[in-house]
Write a protein that holds these residues in place. Structure first.
Motif, PDB file in Angstrom:
ATOM      1  N   UNK A   1      -1.017  31.970   5.964  1.00 30.74           N
ATOM      2  CA  UNK A   1      -0.140  31.238   5.044  1.00 30.74           C
ATOM      3  C   UNK A   1      -0.929  30.735   3.838  1.00 30.74           C
ATOM      4  N   UNK A   2      -2.157  30.264   4.078  1.00 31.57           N
ATOM      5  CA  UNK A   2      -2.963  29.729   2.977  1.00 31.57           C
ATOM      6  C   UNK A   2      -3.332  30.818   1.983  1.00 31.57           C
ATOM      7  N   UNK A   3      -3.729  31.988   2.488  1.00 30.46           N
ATOM      8  CA  UNK A   3      -4.101  33.088   1.592  1.00 30.46           C
ATOM      9  C   UNK A   3      -2.892  33.558   0.798  1.00 30.46           C
ATOM     10  N   UNK A   4      -1.735  33.661   1.461  1.00 32.11           N
ATOM     11  CA  UNK A   4      -0.527  34.095   0.761  1.00 32.11           C
ATOM     12  C   UNK A   4      -0.118  33.090  -0.317  1.00 32.11           C
ATOM     13  N   UNK A   5      -0.192  31.805   0.004  1.00 31.33           N
ATOM     14  CA  UNK A   5       0.162  30.773  -0.976  1.00 31.33           C
ATOM     15  C   UNK A   5      -0.757  30.842  -2.189  1.00 31.33           C
ATOM     16  N   UNK A   6      -2.056  31.025  -1.947  1.00 34.92           N
ATOM     17  CA  UNK A   6      -3.018  31.135  -3.043  1.00 34.92           C
ATOM     18  C   UNK A   6      -2.748  32.382  -3.874  1.00 34.92           C
ATOM     19  N   UNK A   7      -2.565  33.516  -3.209  1.00 38.00           N
ATOM     20  CA  UNK A   7      -2.359  34.775  -3.934  1.00 38.00           C
ATOM     21  C   UNK A   7      -1.108  34.703  -4.807  1.00 38.00           C
ATOM     22  N   UNK A   8      -0.029  34.140  -4.275  1.00 31.98           N
ATOM     23  CA  UNK A   8       1.212  34.054  -5.042  1.00 31.98           C
ATOM     24  C   UNK A   8       1.071  33.096  -6.224  1.00 31.98           C
ATOM     25  N   UNK A   9       0.326  32.003  -6.043  1.00 34.63           N
ATOM     26  CA  UNK A   9       0.082  31.076  -7.158  1.00 34.63           C
ATOM     27  C   UNK A   9      -0.752  31.751  -8.244  1.00 34.63           C
ATOM     28  N   UNK A  10      -1.698  32.585  -7.835  1.00 35.13           N
ATOM     29  CA  UNK A  10      -2.511  33.305  -8.811  1.00 35.13           C
ATOM     30  C   UNK A  10      -1.689  34.313  -9.600  1.00 35.13           C
ATOM     31  N   UNK A  11      -0.708  34.934  -8.941  1.00 39.74           N
ATOM     32  CA  UNK A  11       0.202  35.828  -9.657  1.00 39.74           C
ATOM     33  C   UNK A  11       0.981  35.045 -10.706  1.00 39.74           C
ATOM     34  N   UNK A  12       1.480  33.875 -10.336  1.00 40.95           N
ATOM     35  CA  UNK A  12       2.227  33.046 -11.288  1.00 40.95           C
ATOM     36  C   UNK A  12       1.368  32.642 -12.469  1.00 40.95           C
ATOM     37  N   UNK A  13       0.056  32.532 -12.233  1.00 43.46           N
ATOM     38  CA  UNK A  13      -0.864  32.148 -13.314  1.00 43.46           C
ATOM     39  C   UNK A  13      -1.234  33.329 -14.209  1.00 43.46           C
ATOM     40  N   UNK A  14      -0.706  34.515 -13.906  1.00 37.59           N
ATOM     41  CA  UNK A  14      -0.929  35.671 -14.774  1.00 37.59           C
ATOM     42  C   UNK A  14      -2.024  36.614 -14.334  1.00 37.59           C
ATOM     43  N   UNK A  15      -2.575  36.432 -13.145  1.00 40.70           N
ATOM     44  CA  UNK A  15      -3.627  37.324 -12.650  1.00 40.70           C
ATOM     45  C   UNK A  15      -3.017  38.523 -11.930  1.00 40.70           C
ATOM     46  N   UNK A  16      -3.789  39.597 -11.857  1.00 38.01           N
ATOM     47  CA  UNK A  16      -3.430  40.737 -11.009  1.00 38.01           C
ATOM     48  C   UNK A  16      -4.073  40.499  -9.651  1.00 38.01           C
ATOM     49  N   UNK A  17      -3.256  40.444  -8.614  1.00 38.16           N
ATOM     50  CA  UNK A  17      -3.755  40.017  -7.311  1.00 38.16           C
ATOM     51  C   UNK A  17      -3.477  41.091  -6.264  1.00 38.16           C
ATOM     52  N   UNK A  18      -4.508  41.387  -5.481  1.00 37.39           N
ATOM     53  CA  UNK A  18      -4.437  42.382  -4.418  1.00 37.39           C
ATOM     54  C   UNK A  18      -4.954  41.742  -3.126  1.00 37.39           C
ATOM     55  N   UNK A  19      -4.380  42.136  -2.005  1.00 38.25           N
ATOM     56  CA  UNK A  19      -4.829  41.647  -0.704  1.00 38.25           C
ATOM     57  C   UNK A  19      -5.053  42.846   0.214  1.00 38.25           C
ATOM     58  N   UNK A  20      -6.172  42.838   0.919  1.00 35.25           N
ATOM     59  CA  UNK A  20      -6.438  43.821   1.966  1.00 35.25           C
ATOM     60  C   UNK A  20      -6.395  43.082   3.303  1.00 35.25           C
ATOM     61  N   UNK A  21      -5.677  43.643   4.263  1.00 36.96           N
ATOM     62  CA  UNK A  21      -5.621  43.081   5.611  1.00 36.96           C
ATOM     63  C   UNK A  21      -5.559  44.239   6.608  1.00 36.96           C
ATOM     64  N   UNK A  22      -5.625  43.937   7.883  1.00 36.98           N
ATOM     65  CA  UNK A  22      -5.584  44.990   8.891  1.00 36.98           C
ATOM     66  C   UNK A  22      -4.174  45.126   9.468  1.00 36.98           C
ATOM     67  N   UNK A  23      -3.928  46.273  10.076  1.00 39.56           N
ATOM     68  CA  UNK A  23      -2.635  46.544  10.690  1.00 39.56           C
ATOM     69  C   UNK A  23      -2.843  47.355  11.963  1.00 39.56           C
ATOM     70  N   UNK A  24      -1.879  47.286  12.857  1.00 38.68           N
ATOM     71  CA  UNK A  24      -1.949  48.080  14.079  1.00 38.68           C
ATOM     72  C   UNK A  24      -1.472  49.507  13.850  1.00 38.68           C
ATOM     73  N   UNK A  25      -0.894  49.774  12.678  1.00 42.24           N
ATOM     74  CA  UNK A  25      -0.369  51.103  12.369  1.00 42.24           C
ATOM     75  C   UNK A  25      -1.214  51.849  11.363  1.00 42.24           C
ATOM     76  N   UNK A  26      -0.562  52.725  10.630  1.00 43.36           N
ATOM     77  CA  UNK A  26      -1.245  53.528   9.621  1.00 43.36           C
ATOM     78  C   UNK A  26      -1.384  52.739   8.318  1.00 43.36           C
TER      79      UNK A  26
END
Length: 402
Positions: free
Chosen positions: A20-45
């Protein structure tokens, strides 16, 4: 700025506060005009999607089993998975490819419990500035909590973390979500290579979905005085201690306890301990669904919580918090600490505080304006600006066109 975050999980998969903290930060950074990318893991492809303006890359976990299947495997299988994680070649190759694709101005990593720290090596190899936010203790403890089976973690946990500790020298700057979590790592000899000017304490931002600035919590007049808990149903979170304390509360008073969250794996390990008490287990729910049912939230952790995000969430909707005096939580608690803090593991002390709070009644509880200092300091846009300022330590602004 092009910002690339790396965290073990990302919504909609939420196993704890880090997601939740990372998502909140990333979304706030988007609102501030930055290009934001997140890498995370998944159980699928491998998958790519855009969530709230954030480009999310989900890479295969490339391990012997998915983290959600942890309890289905024996101790040796778990130990091997932990010990081999820093050398996870599959994750590192996926991350290397995404670095070349995104070409970020800065790489920002977070919870690395289930992510290969080989990503740090790769970011360094490709020449990208790298900062890391300490959201748990995975550099010091194999389970990230400094607590296991009722005891503080010992030498074996630190032995398993040796590879991570070597790779952490790739990090250029470090942030602690509390002064306590940063100091503890430094006390163990970590981040000695990072200059003081490249160390920072930045709190988490935390807001509750469905509770905007105009939100008013429904009145609770005429209802039983309710204590609440929200989080993982685990011993180190103090759930067992909370139920023991509840058993000491007077039976002639109109009170109840509402416990929200889920245990690792299936089942509820605390249902038996709560038998015969006015305790309701309501499963995993959104925070607001719990806050509207309680008068006081209890955060009785036994392990050293690095921050205490749930405290900020409760304050943001006007719910006071009785918390354990451990980790980063005391720094968030407002008001009289002799009333709102209790020693971790002290069942009698917790029960006494709960009885006093209940006896004083709802009229004596702190209200919304009392929580404003913490709320203002943890506004998502405020936290995003703090991180941007820290990023500028490592990223030179592009020259303006003539």
């Amino acid at each position: 700025m092009r910002i690339l975050h790396l965290n073990e999980h990302y919504p909609p998969l939420v196993l704890g506060g880090a997601e939740r903290s990372v998502a909140t930060l990333a979304e706030a950074q988007v609102r501030a005009g930055h290009e934001v990318f997140v890498v995370c893991t998944t159980s699928g492809d491998f998958a790519e999607e855009v969530r709230e303006g954030v480009t999310v890359f989900r890479i295969p976990h490339c391990t012997t089993f998915w983290s959600e299947d942890w309890l289905q495997h024996n101790g040796l299988e778990r130990l091997w998975r932990k010990a081999s994680m820093p050398f996870n070649r599959g994750q590192r190759m996926h991350f290397a490819k995404l670095l070349r694709q995104v070409q970020p101005d800065i790489v920002h990593t977070h919870s690395m419990n289930d992510v290969s720290t080989g990503a740090w090596v790769e970011a360094k190899r490709q020449g990208y500035p790298l900062i890391h936010t300490l959201r748990n203790y995975d550099l010091l403890c194999s389970n990230g909590a400094m607590y296991h089976n009722g005891l503080t973690c010992g030498p074996r946990c630190r032995l398993i973390s040796i590879a991570k500790q070597r790779q952490h020298r790739c990090i250029d700057g470090v942030v602690g979500i509390s002064a306590e979590v940063l100091q503890l790592h430094c006390d163990h000899g970590l981040f000695a290579h990072v200059p003081q000017a490249c160390r920072r304490v930045i709190w988490n931002s935390a807001r509750v979905a469905g509770a905007d600035t105009a939100y008013l919590r429904p009145p609770r007049d005429g209802k039983p005085f309710a204590f609440g808990y929200l989080g993982r149903l685990a011993e180190e979170k103090g759930v067992g201690m909370l139920i023991e304390a509840a058993r000491q509360l007077p039976v002639d008073r109109d009170w109840e306890m509402v416990i929200a969250g889920r245990a690792p794996g299936n089942g509820n390990p605390f249902s038996g301990a709560a038998a015969g008490l006015p305790v309701r287990f309501i499963g995993q729910v959104e925070p607001l669904a719990l806050f509207e049912q309680v008068d006081v939230l209890v955060a009785p952790a036994i392990w050293p919580e690095p921050f205490g995000r749930i405290i900020v969430e409760a304050y943001s909707v006007g719910v006071p918090v009785l918390a354990a005096d451990i980790g980063g939580m005391p720094g968030l608690i407002l008001g009289d600490h002799t009333r709102w803090l209790v020693q971790p593991g002290d069942v009698d002390g917790l029960s006494d505080r709960m009885m006093r709070i209940m006896a004083d009644g709802r009229a004596a509880l702190p209200s919304g304006p009392d929580f404003d200092p913490v709320i203002a300091a943890t506004e998502p846009d405020t936290i995003a600006r703090a991180y941007e300022s820290f990023y500028r330590t490592f990223v030179q602004p592009e020259p303006r066109a003539a």
